[in-house]
Design a protein around this motif. Structure first.
Motif, short mmCIF file in Angstrom:
data_model
loop_
_atom_site.label_atom_id
_atom_site.label_comp_id
_atom_site.label_asym_id
_atom_site.label_seq_id
_atom_site.Cartn_x
_atom_site.Cartn_y
_atom_site.Cartn_z
N ALA A 1 0.79 -1.21 0.15
CA ALA A 1 -0.02 -0.03 0.09
C ALA A 1 0.87 1.30 0.04
O ALA A 1 0.52 2.07 -0.90
N LEU A 2 1.90 1.08 0.73
CA LEU A 2 2.83 2.55 0.73
C LEU A 2 3.51 2.63 -0.37
O LEU A 2 3.49 3.74 -1.14
N LEU A 3 4.06 1.62 -1.20
CA LEU A 3 4.51 1.77 -2.57
C LEU A 3 3.68 2.28 -3.47
O LEU A 3 4.00 2.95 -4.28
N ALA A 4 2.40 1.74 -3.57
CA ALA A 4 1.41 1.87 -4.44
C ALA A 4 1.03 3.62 -4.18
O ALA A 4 1.05 4.36 -5.28
N ALA A 5 1.12 4.13 -3.00
CA ALA A 5 0.84 5.41 -2.70
C ALA A 5 2.15 6.22 -2.88
O ALA A 5 1.89 7.35 -4.04
N ALA A 6 3.10 5.81 -2.82
CA ALA A 6 4.42 6.62 -3.21
C ALA A 6 4.45 6.58 -4.63
O ALA A 6 5.10 7.92 -5.29
N THR A 7 4.20 5.66 -5.42
CA THR A 7 4.35 5.58 -6.90
C THR A 7 3.14 6.12 -7.58
O THR A 7 2.86 6.22 -8.82
N SER A 8 2.16 6.55 -6.69
CA SER A 8 0.76 6.87 -7.42
C SER A 8 0.72 8.20 -8.27
O SER A 8 -0.01 8.54 -9.13
N GLY A 9 1.79 9.20 -7.78
CA GLY A 9 1.80 10.51 -8.59
C GLY A 9 0.79 11.62 -7.61
O GLY A 9 0.91 12.68 -7.91
N ALA A 10 0.22 11.02 -6.53
CA ALA A 10 -0.68 11.78 -5.81
C ALA A 10 0.59 12.72 -5.08
O ALA A 10 1.56 12.47 -4.68
N LYS A 11 0.06 14.01 -4.88
CA LYS A 11 0.72 14.94 -4.19
C LYS A 11 1.25 15.12 -2.88
O LYS A 11 2.33 15.77 -2.31
N GLY A 12 0.35 14.28 -2.12
CA GLY A 12 0.62 14.49 -0.71
C GLY A 12 1.58 13.59 -0.24
O GLY A 12 1.93 13.44 1.01
N TYR A 13 2.13 12.79 -0.96
CA TYR A 13 3.18 11.68 -0.54
C TYR A 13 4.58 12.20 -0.96
O TYR A 13 4.87 12.49 -2.02
N MET A 14 5.47 12.22 -0.01
CA MET A 14 6.91 12.86 -0.09
C MET A 14 7.75 11.98 0.45
O MET A 14 7.75 11.24 1.56
N LEU A 15 9.08 11.79 0.24
CA LEU A 15 10.30 11.24 0.75
C LEU A 15 10.71 11.91 2.08
O LEU A 15 10.97 13.02 2.04
#
Ligand SMILES: [Zn+2]
Length: 358
Positions: free
Chosen positions: A231-245
């Motif tokens: 789920a984390l990998l899907a979120a990080a790679t989704s292009g959604a703007k709310g996820y950052m390193l």
């Protein structure tokens, strides 16, 4: 096959730089690779004022190597009853304070000064919402009755959800989100962003526990299930703007990791970016790396976009890789991510400012 990708210079939106000889030993890894770095305040005593930020900044900048020319640390102060609201407003206005970080008391390293309930700080959060100061949250229940792998979900539903409902204008970052429940929470709250660490993206609890207990992978919140990692990998790679390193790079000496009680924290400043690149590559989403590691954070925090890029190349070559560092006092810290670092080369490339429109 050699694969290359060029991305804007990345930032680290959650890092522990420590102090003293440990600071001197680790800061170069962050400063050479990242431009902005959001520095966590859990020193002893905790950083709770503009004055403490100013002196910590001086100690950090004195330790930054000369070849890290464009390092821009930002500072969170520790959510505590001793915060002076006028001092906070001043610090937010002049940029010396970027955010306030809430730690549940006892959840992780040096969190003893934290809160027993977020609801005790509602008046502070109201000021933050009015002044547009972002709240960073270590979202983990400390209730011993809650299973360790369920503590993020429990904290989010019991503590953060009511706070967000009461203060819908408050901007929040769920730090080091570690579960699918956390991803769902962020998706359901438009003012919520999340940092994700390299180790939560690339490892799960079987790596931690299945082939002998691995203290170097022990962190808080604890690395969770394969489903959560997906789920984390899907979120990080989704292009959604709310996820950052946010690396949550958190060095501890091996003497604190390999004793009967391991301290929580993974030191990944050295190779965290390679770990993330490999996770994105394995997911077939390397094209999203720049969004996650560079673009989303700059947009979220409203800071100046970079004028340089880095190029990451995946190729099989012989490399001499350090596996640990040693501080001047002789403490050894293990470097996380040597497997991935063996596959990737990273080069910095100066470009004209016009490239990124700044
Ligand atoms: Zn942290």
């Amino acid at each position: 096959m050699t694969i290359s990708i060029e991305i804007p210079q990345p930032d680290d939106w959650h890092v522990h730089l420590r102090d003293g000889d440990m600071l001197a030993a680790v800061v170069g890894y962050t400063a050479r690779r990242f431009r902005y770095a959001l520095v966590m305040p859990n020193l002893v005593p905790a950083i709770t004022s503009t004055a403490a930020v100013a002196t910590y900044r001086e100690r950090i900048m004195a330790a930054v190597p000369v070849d890290a020319a464009d390092f821009r640390p930002l500072f969170a102060i520790y959510c505590s009853r001793v915060i002076d609201l006028d001092d906070l407003r001043r610090g937010a206005a002049d940029g010396s304070i970027a955010a306030v970080k809430y730690y549940p008391a006892g959840a992780t390293t040096n969190s003893a000064a934290g809160g027993s309930s977020m609801f005790d700080f509602m008046s502070l959060f109201e000021v933050m919402a009015d002044s547009e100061i972002r709240l960073l949250v270590h979202a983990e229940s400390t209730d011993p009755a809650i299973d360790i792998f369920d503590r993020e979900a429990h904290f989010l539903s019991e503590q953060l959800a009511p706070v967000c409902a009461a203060l819908p204008e408050l901007s929040v970052t769920v730090e080091h989100v570690s579960t699918s429940d956390g991803v769902d929470f962020v998706a359901a709250h438009p003012r919520c962003a999340a940092t994700i660490t390299p180790h939560h993206l690339a490892r799960d609890r079987s790596h931690l526990l299945a082939n002998g207990m691995r203290p170097d992978l022990y962190c808080k919140p604890v690395i969770n299930s394969t489903t959560d990692r997906a789920a984390l990998l899907a979120a990080a790679t989704s292009g959604a703007k709310g996820y950052m390193l946010g690396t949550d790079s958190a060095p501890h000496p091996t003497t604190a990791k390999y004793g009967p009680v391991a301290k929580a924290g993974v030191f990944n400043a050295a190779y965290g970016l390679e770990v993330v690149a490999e996770a994105f590559y394995q997911a077939g989403r390397l094209d999203q790396l720049g969004q996650f590691a560079s673009t989303n954070g700059v947009a979220c925090w409203g800071v100046e976009p970079p004028s340089s890029t880095i190029t990451l190349t995946r190729e099989t070559i012989d490399r001499e890789l350090a596996t640990s560092l040693t501080t001047t006092k002789g403490d050894e810290v293990v470097l996380f991510g040597t497997e991935e670092a063996a596959l990737w080369t990273i080069q910095t490339t100066p470009v004209t400012a016009a490239t990124f429109g700044c």
